[in-house]
Design a protein around this motif. Structure first.
Motif, short mmCIF file in Angstrom:
data_model
loop_
_atom_site.label_atom_id
_atom_site.label_comp_id
_atom_site.label_asym_id
_atom_site.label_seq_id
_atom_site.Cartn_x
_atom_site.Cartn_y
_atom_site.Cartn_z
N HIS A 197 0.47 8.28 -9.38
CA HIS A 197 1.85 8.25 -9.88
C HIS A 197 2.14 9.31 -10.95
CE1 HIS A 197 0.25 6.16 -13.42
NE2 HIS A 197 -0.40 5.35 -12.59
N GLU A 249 -1.24 7.11 -3.94
CA GLU A 249 -1.11 6.18 -5.06
C GLU A 249 -1.43 6.83 -6.41
OE1 GLU A 249 -3.32 2.64 -4.16
OE2 GLU A 249 -2.34 2.38 -2.22
N TYR A 300 3.59 0.94 -3.37
CA TYR A 300 2.68 0.17 -4.22
C TYR A 300 2.81 0.58 -5.69
CZ TYR A 300 -1.87 -1.45 -6.00
OH TYR A 300 -2.88 -2.03 -6.72
N ILE A 301 3.18 1.85 -5.94
CA ILE A 301 3.23 2.34 -7.33
C ILE A 301 4.66 2.45 -7.85
CG2 ILE A 301 1.03 3.60 -7.24
CD1 ILE A 301 2.69 6.17 -6.69
N THR A 308 0.85 -1.19 0.00
CA THR A 308 0.00 0.00 0.00
C THR A 308 0.89 1.24 0.00
OG1 THR A 308 -0.07 -0.01 2.41
CG2 THR A 308 -1.90 -1.09 1.25
N TRP A 348 2.96 4.66 -1.19
CA TRP A 348 3.81 5.04 -2.32
C TRP A 348 4.66 3.88 -2.85
CZ3 TRP A 348 8.99 4.64 -1.05
CH2 TRP A 348 9.34 4.79 0.31
#
Length: 592
Positions: free
Chosen positions: A515, A513, A278-279, A274, A276
């Motif tokens: 990006h 999240e 996560y991306i 989860t 930052w």
């Protein structure tokens, strides 16, 4: 790198060149013997509250000779709207005169109407005597009657010149109009006028190299300095609070993130990521319109370099009071010389983003700032020509600027572009980018681009707005700004706050999240330029007395170009800071 060093050397040479000849004159060394002719030039007249709306001195029916001799002017003086011609007064060195007649003239009804219209608009005149500026109003309005129809309009016909000298040099000159020697212009009828002048010489101990100091004293008065330093302290507190906020909150949050992600890696590898991290597969995905993005970055970097060089020249004393032509000359020359920086950075970054059409990118870089500026200049120059104002550039000056752009700016831009293409630099991404982008989750309205830009621009603007008034009053008024050291500190504060707030907003964007941070960081960094333009509206309507189509066009037109330049410059600063931050945090974690 070699090219950059060459540019620096050339600019340093310019500094020496400007600094070595700080006071130019028709007289080579400003030394005179008794009875020598000291050059006196009439420059311009215009409404006091409209600094851009100026006209040639002899556009008004003053005493003039048949053969008006114009003084040759440098590029910066022409850009500043100066049009110097020999004045009708003869102020020979240490030669006193009492009520000397300049000329006797019969003013026709049209001349009287022209002078009356000028008096109504508070026209002032400006002259230069041995390079020292002289001002005065051409007349006055007597408002003893309450009704405007009862007002009376008078023209001053007698000027008193008080000149101070030190041995063989002129130190100071003051011009005052005789309030009792008046010509009544109220009625539309021809009138006989005898224009007079008186000259008095006085000795002083002030040295020649200190004679310009009196023009800068107004901005160095204690109450002005107190307000300036209050502005600096206010800005520094803002910076410290912001830095403290970032250092404590943001770094603590990041530390917790690093600990959490390291724990997650050890505990359960199949657990869904989860935040930052996560991306990580999308954060270094190249932005849309990458050619435009690279061009904006190149142009912003060039404008940043230009601003730094202008500050260097200001701090070494080139832009002393009433040498404003030097500022315009420096802007044109340094912008031309630094175009290689724009070409290099834009093309280099464009190639790092795997762009292929670098030639089109180079053309876009060259036109991104110059294009709007050129269009605005064409419109405003047409307005100035229609008004027959001195702000209208002569054809020869336009040719010189076009030649500088063709023979210096464009070749250096191309050379910079070729050097950038051949630099073979690679984009350093700590994480691999996935083939398909992740979908960005729905976000609340305040995480949109416009609210984030408003938040990002407000804080840097709040750190500089006190100083803005003094700059505006100098550029668009008759105040003198000389405290460049304070201005430089404010500029540094502006850069720091812009970088910090952009980094903070970029982190919050990645944590949500989202990006697509590339353009967002640039827009957030540059949004201060929009706030400055909003301040222009406030200044025009609340703090100035400017009026008329020409002055309004010049103010909002050229301020739009300046604010656009700020947008590009601060946008590139914001993006660079965000890029360093993003690379750092993703380099600190393990990305699959």
């Amino acid at each position: 790198m070699e090219k950059t060093v060459a540019v620096v050397v050339v600019v340093i040479a310019l500094v020496v060149l400007f600094g070595a000849d700080q006071v130019r004159s028709g007289a080579s060394d400003h030394r005179y013997k008794a009875g020598d002719l000291v050059p006196l030039y009439a420059n311009k007249v215009g409404p006091f509250h409209n600094p851009s709306e100026t006209y040639r001195y002899f556009d008004l029916p003053f005493c003039s000779t048949d053969n008006l001799k114009e003084k040759k002017e440098a590029l910066g003086e022409v850009l500043n709207g100066d049009r110097l011609v020999d004045a009708p007064y003869k102020l020979d060195f240490r030669s006193e005169k009492d009520s000397e007649v300049v000329c006797s003239k019969k003013l026709k009804k049209e001349d009287v109407a022209q002078f009356r219209a000028a008096v109504i608009k508070d026209y002032y005149f400006q002259m230069y005597y041995d390079d020292l500026p002289i001002w005065g109003f051409i007349g006055k309005v007597d408002k003893e009657g309450k009704d405007p129809s009862e007002y009376r309009y008078y023209l001053y016909k007698h000027i008193h010149f008080d000149i101070f000298y030190n041995k063989d040099r002129v130190i100071e000159i003051n011009a005052r109009t005789d309030p009792h020697a008046l010509v009544d212009l109220t009625e539309d009828k021809s009138v006989e006028v005898e224009f007079l002048y008186t000259v008095k010489w006085k000795e002083t101990n002030t040295p020649f190299d200190k004679r310009m100091d009196k023009y800068s004293q107004s901005s160095s008065l204690p109450h002005h300095l107190e307000i300036h330093w209050f502005s600096i302290i206010n800005s520094c507190v803002t910076v410290l609070l912001l830095t403290g906020f970032l250092a404590t909150i943001l770094m603590r949050v990041l530390k917790n993130d690093f600990v959490k992600y390291a724990h997650d890696e050890e505990a359960a590898e199949d657990q869904e990521e989860t935040g930052w991290k996560y991306i990580h597969g999308d954060v270094f995905r190249y932005p849309k319109y990458k050619s435009l993005f690279a061009a904006a970055l190149g142009s912003g970097s060039q404008l940043f370099t230009l601003t730094v060089f202008i500050f260097v020249l200001a701090l070494v004393g080139v832009f002393y009071p009433y040498n404003r032509g030097a500022l315009f000359t420096a802007l044109v020359v340094i912008y031309a010389l630094t175009s290689g920086i724009a070409g290099y950075i834009a093309t280099s970054f464009y190639c790092q983003l795997e762009g292929t059409n670098w030639v089109r990118n180079l053309l876009l870089t060259g036109c991104l700032f110059c294009g709007p500026l050129f269009l605005m200049f064409c419109f405003l120059n047409t307005v100035a020509i229609a008004y027959n104002a001195t702000a209208a550039l002569p054809f020869g000056t336009i040719v010189v600027i076009v030649l500088i752009w063709t023979l210096v700016t464009s070749p250096l831009l191309v050379l910079g572009g070729i050097a950038g293409k051949n630099s073979k630099a690679e984009f350093q991404a700590p994480c691999r980018t996935t083939k398909y982008p992740r979908e960005i989750p729905p976000l609340p309205w305040y995480r949109g681009a416009v609210p984030q830009m408003a938040m990002a621009g407000f804080l840097p603007f709040s750190a500089i707005y006190i100083e803005l008034y003094y700059i505006f009053a100098s550029v668009w008024g008759h105040r003198i700004y000389t405290i460049y050291s304070i201005l430089f500190i404010v500029f540094i504060i502006l850069l720091i706050v812009t970088a910090f707030i952009t980094v903070a907003l970029t982190y919050f964007q990645l944590a949500a999240e989202d990006h697509e941070w590339w353009w967002r960081s640039f827009l957030c960094g540059g949004s201060t330029g929009l706030f400055i333009y909003a301040y222009c509206l406030y200044y025009y309507y609340a703090r100035s007395d400017m009026s008329g189509f020409m002055q309004t066009s010049f103010f909002f037109g050229y301020m739009a170009c300046i604010c656009y330049g700020f947008f590009l410059m601060l946008g590139s600063v914001g993006f660079r800071a965000a890029l360093l931050f993003v690379r750092h945090i993703y380099r600190s974690i393990k990305c699959e």
